[in-house]
Motif scaffolding. Structure first.
Motif, mmCIF file in Angstrom:
data_model
loop_
_atom_site.group_PDB
_atom_site.id
_atom_site.type_symbol
_atom_site.label_atom_id
_atom_site.label_comp_id
_atom_site.label_asym_id
_atom_site.label_seq_id
_atom_site.Cartn_x
_atom_site.Cartn_y
_atom_site.Cartn_z
ATOM 1 N N MET A 255 100.780 81.156 56.744
ATOM 2 C CA MET A 255 100.858 81.741 58.075
ATOM 3 C C MET A 255 100.931 83.263 57.943
ATOM 4 O O MET A 255 101.630 83.789 57.094
ATOM 5 N N SER A 256 100.211 83.959 58.779
ATOM 6 C CA SER A 256 100.153 85.419 58.705
ATOM 7 C C SER A 256 101.416 86.057 59.291
ATOM 8 O O SER A 256 102.152 85.433 60.055
ATOM 9 N N LEU A 257 101.618 87.307 58.955
ATOM 10 C CA LEU A 257 102.759 88.047 59.493
ATOM 11 C C LEU A 257 102.662 88.130 61.010
ATOM 12 O O LEU A 257 103.652 87.940 61.707
ATOM 13 N N LYS A 258 101.470 88.389 61.532
ATOM 14 C CA LYS A 258 101.306 88.492 62.987
ATOM 15 C C LYS A 258 101.705 87.195 63.675
ATOM 16 O O LYS A 258 102.410 87.220 64.694
ATOM 17 N N SER A 259 101.302 86.058 63.145
ATOM 18 C CA SER A 259 101.655 84.788 63.795
ATOM 19 C C SER A 259 103.149 84.512 63.709
ATOM 20 O O SER A 259 103.738 83.973 64.641
ATOM 21 N N LYS A 260 103.786 84.921 62.621
ATOM 22 C CA LYS A 260 105.248 84.757 62.519
ATOM 23 C C LYS A 260 105.967 85.671 63.512
ATOM 24 O O LYS A 260 106.932 85.271 64.148
ATOM 25 N N LEU A 261 105.491 86.907 63.649
ATOM 26 C CA LEU A 261 106.094 87.840 64.597
ATOM 27 C C LEU A 261 105.906 87.369 66.034
ATOM 28 O O LEU A 261 106.778 87.568 66.880
ATOM 29 N N SER A 262 104.776 86.717 66.310
ATOM 30 C CA SER A 262 104.479 86.230 67.661
ATOM 31 C C SER A 262 105.471 85.171 68.128
ATOM 32 O O SER A 262 105.621 84.954 69.327
ATOM 33 N N LYS A 263 106.166 84.546 67.195
ATOM 34 C CA LYS A 263 107.184 83.545 67.563
ATOM 35 C C LYS A 263 108.425 84.202 68.165
ATOM 36 O O LYS A 263 109.176 83.555 68.883
ATOM 37 N N PHE A 264 108.649 85.481 67.852
ATOM 38 C CA PHE A 264 109.878 86.146 68.273
ATOM 39 C C PHE A 264 109.667 87.259 69.300
ATOM 40 O O PHE A 264 110.601 87.670 69.969
ATOM 41 N N PHE A 265 108.448 87.753 69.388
ATOM 42 C CA PHE A 265 108.148 88.830 70.329
ATOM 43 C C PHE A 265 107.088 88.336 71.301
ATOM 44 O O PHE A 265 106.215 87.554 70.947
ATOM 45 N N GLY A 266 107.157 88.808 72.545
ATOM 46 C CA GLY A 266 106.264 88.323 73.589
ATOM 47 C C GLY A 266 104.797 88.505 73.265
ATOM 48 O O GLY A 266 103.979 87.630 73.477
ATOM 49 N N LYS A 267 104.461 89.643 72.714
ATOM 50 C CA LYS A 267 103.080 89.953 72.365
ATOM 51 C C LYS A 267 103.120 90.815 71.125
ATOM 52 O O LYS A 267 104.033 91.623 70.939
ATOM 53 N N VAL A 268 102.122 90.647 70.265
ATOM 54 C CA VAL A 268 102.050 91.435 69.036
ATOM 55 C C VAL A 268 100.639 92.007 68.918
ATOM 56 O O VAL A 268 99.660 91.267 68.888
ATOM 57 N N TYR A 269 100.563 93.330 68.892
ATOM 58 C CA TYR A 269 99.292 94.017 68.671
ATOM 59 C C TYR A 269 99.226 94.399 67.203
ATOM 60 O O TYR A 269 100.206 94.914 66.643
ATOM 61 N N GLU A 270 98.091 94.163 66.566
ATOM 62 C CA GLU A 270 97.929 94.474 65.147
ATOM 63 C C GLU A 270 96.728 95.395 64.952
ATOM 64 O O GLU A 270 95.688 95.212 65.591
ATOM 65 N N GLU A 271 96.898 96.386 64.068
ATOM 66 C CA GLU A 271 95.809 97.305 63.767
ATOM 67 C C GLU A 271 95.835 97.622 62.280
ATOM 68 O O GLU A 271 96.890 97.921 61.723
ATOM 69 N N ASP A 272 94.689 97.565 61.648
ATOM 70 C CA ASP A 272 94.568 97.913 60.240
ATOM 71 C C ASP A 272 94.428 99.425 60.129
ATOM 72 O O ASP A 272 93.549 100.011 60.763
ATOM 73 N N GLN A 273 95.319 100.051 59.353
ATOM 74 C CA GLN A 273 95.270 101.501 59.155
ATOM 75 C C GLN A 273 95.129 101.832 57.669
ATOM 76 O O GLN A 273 95.853 102.654 57.120
ATOM 77 N N GLY A 274 94.207 101.181 57.020
ATOM 78 C CA GLY A 274 93.994 101.430 55.589
ATOM 79 C C GLY A 274 95.055 100.742 54.758
ATOM 80 O O GLY A 274 95.124 99.522 54.720
ATOM 81 N N GLU A 275 95.919 101.527 54.131
ATOM 82 C CA GLU A 275 96.963 100.935 53.293
ATOM 83 C C GLU A 275 98.087 100.297 54.117
ATOM 84 O O GLU A 275 98.914 99.568 53.587
ATOM 85 N N TYR A 276 98.131 100.583 55.402
ATOM 86 C CA TYR A 276 99.162 100.052 56.294
ATOM 87 C C TYR A 276 98.584 99.077 57.310
ATOM 88 O O TYR A 276 97.419 99.158 57.661
ATOM 89 N N LYS A 277 99.457 98.221 57.820
ATOM 90 C CA LYS A 277 99.181 97.428 59.018
ATOM 91 C C LYS A 277 100.168 97.900 60.075
ATOM 92 O O LYS A 277 101.367 97.970 59.823
#
Length: 100
Positions: free
Chosen positions: A1-23
């Motif tokens: 399971m991805s980090l975004k899907s795990k975070l979505s369990k606890f926060f109403g909405k999760v926006y994800e953006e790839d910023q090179g070495e960071y997410k």
């Protein structure tokens, strides 16, 4: 399971953006952006920094890394990372009400 899907369990909405070495993740509560989370994955180590959206100078992770506001989360396990992150988010929220 991805980090975004795990975070979505606890926060109403999760926006994800790839910023090179960071997410970049913007975590929402009650339909409003509440936290900014920047995560860097190196080998088996997850390193993240979370700050209140209202205190973030920008949503550029390179800049946020050097901003004094925020708390770091470090773990080698995704589930442990999310648990620690929830605790840090709660701590930031409680400090906001105190006015720190």
């Amino acid at each position: 399971m991805s980090l975004k899907s795990k975070l979505s369990k606890f926060f109403g909405k999760v926006y994800e953006e790839d910023q090179g070495e960071y997410k970049l993740f913007i975590l929402y509560e009650r339909g409003e952006p509440r936290y900014v989370l920047c995560v860097e994955m190196e080998d088996n180590l997850l390193v993240g920094k979370i700050t209140l959206f209202s205190k973030a100078a920008s949503t550029d992770c390179s800049s946020l890394e050097y901003q004094p506001e925020g708390l770091y989360v470090i773990s080698t396990d995704l589930d442990d990372f999310v648990e620690k992150l929830k605790n840090k988010a709660a701590r930031l929220a409680s400090l906001e009400h105190v006015g720190v």
